[in-house]
Design a protein around this motif. Sequence first.
Motif, PDB file in Angstrom:
ATOM      1  N   TRP A  52      -3.991   7.938  -1.379  1.00 52.16           N
ATOM      2  CA  TRP A  52      -3.109   7.527  -0.288  1.00 52.16           C
ATOM      3  C   TRP A  52      -3.010   8.649   0.731  1.00 52.16           C
ATOM      4  O   TRP A  52      -2.989   9.812   0.348  1.00 52.16           O
ATOM      5  CB  TRP A  52      -1.722   7.197  -0.854  1.00 52.16           C
ATOM      6  N   PRO A  53      -2.964   8.368   2.021  1.00 52.30           N
ATOM      7  CA  PRO A  53      -2.890   7.047   2.639  1.00 52.30           C
ATOM      8  C   PRO A  53      -4.257   6.372   2.683  1.00 52.30           C
ATOM      9  O   PRO A  53      -5.213   6.907   3.230  1.00 52.30           O
ATOM     10  CB  PRO A  53      -2.360   7.324   4.035  1.00 52.30           C
ATOM     11  N   CYS A  54      -4.319   5.204   2.074  1.00 54.51           N
ATOM     12  CA  CYS A  54      -5.537   4.395   2.063  1.00 54.51           C
ATOM     13  C   CYS A  54      -5.732   3.797   3.458  1.00 54.51           C
ATOM     14  O   CYS A  54      -4.866   3.899   4.321  1.00 54.51           O
ATOM     15  CB  CYS A  54      -5.420   3.300   1.005  1.00 54.51           C
TER      16      CYS A  54
ATOM     17  N   ASP B 177      -1.679   8.115  -5.237  1.00 56.69           N
ATOM     18  CA  ASP B 177      -2.717   7.095  -5.138  1.00 56.69           C
ATOM     19  C   ASP B 177      -2.035   5.797  -4.748  1.00 56.69           C
ATOM     20  O   ASP B 177      -0.886   5.544  -5.134  1.00 56.69           O
ATOM     21  CB  ASP B 177      -3.442   6.912  -6.470  1.00 56.69           C
ATOM     22  N   CYS B 178      -2.728   4.967  -3.999  1.00 58.22           N
ATOM     23  CA  CYS B 178      -2.163   3.703  -3.542  1.00 58.22           C
ATOM     24  C   CYS B 178      -1.882   2.798  -4.732  1.00 58.22           C
ATOM     25  O   CYS B 178      -2.738   2.594  -5.596  1.00 58.22           O
ATOM     26  CB  CYS B 178      -3.117   3.015  -2.574  1.00 58.22           C
TER      27      CYS B 178
ATOM     28  N   ALA C 166      -2.949   1.461   4.651  1.00 61.63           N
ATOM     29  CA  ALA C 166      -1.728   2.207   4.965  1.00 61.63           C
ATOM     30  C   ALA C 166      -1.878   2.935   6.297  1.00 61.63           C
ATOM     31  O   ALA C 166      -0.940   2.984   7.104  1.00 61.63           O
ATOM     32  CB  ALA C 166      -1.399   3.200   3.850  1.00 61.63           C
TER      33      ALA C 166
ATOM     34  N   PRO D  79       2.337   4.693  -1.909  1.00 68.82           N
ATOM     35  CA  PRO D  79       1.782   5.668  -2.845  1.00 68.82           C
ATOM     36  C   PRO D  79       2.543   5.668  -4.163  1.00 68.82           C
ATOM     37  O   PRO D  79       3.759   5.533  -4.203  1.00 68.82           O
ATOM     38  CB  PRO D  79       1.962   6.998  -2.118  1.00 68.82           C
TER      39      PRO D  79
ATOM     40  N   HIS E  63       0.820  -1.213   0.000  1.00 71.51           N
ATOM     41  CA  HIS E  63       0.000   0.000   0.000  1.00 71.51           C
ATOM     42  C   HIS E  63       0.853   1.261   0.000  1.00 71.51           C
ATOM     43  O   HIS E  63       0.648   2.186   0.781  1.00 71.51           O
ATOM     44  CB  HIS E  63      -1.007  -0.018   1.157  1.00 71.51           C
TER      45      HIS E  63
END
Length: 99
Positions: A47-49, A39-40, A52, A33, A31
């Motif tokens: 991101w951060p998703c 974006d993940c 993550a 970026p 996970h």
Amino acid sequence: MGEQPTTVRAARADLAQRSARALGERLAGEHLPGRPTWDCGTCETPWPCDPARVRLAETYGENRVSLSMYLASLLDAALVEMPDTPAAELHERFVSWTR
């Protein structure tokens, strides 16, 4: 050792780059970026998703101040790489969730 930054802006940029390089270790290679979109690379969400965030929170434990400072340094990098995204939106995305 690299050259010393001569301005506050250069020092912040240097810190942001070092922080971004450390992400792979902190997130165990998952996970991460994709830059410059942040974006993940795994789930393709901003991101951060969630995964993550969980991993980062586990890594920093109860030390939310250090977590916030670390993410603020990544925010600096994202601000440079995504100049069309409002700073308040990026702050919400990167730092606000740590409270």
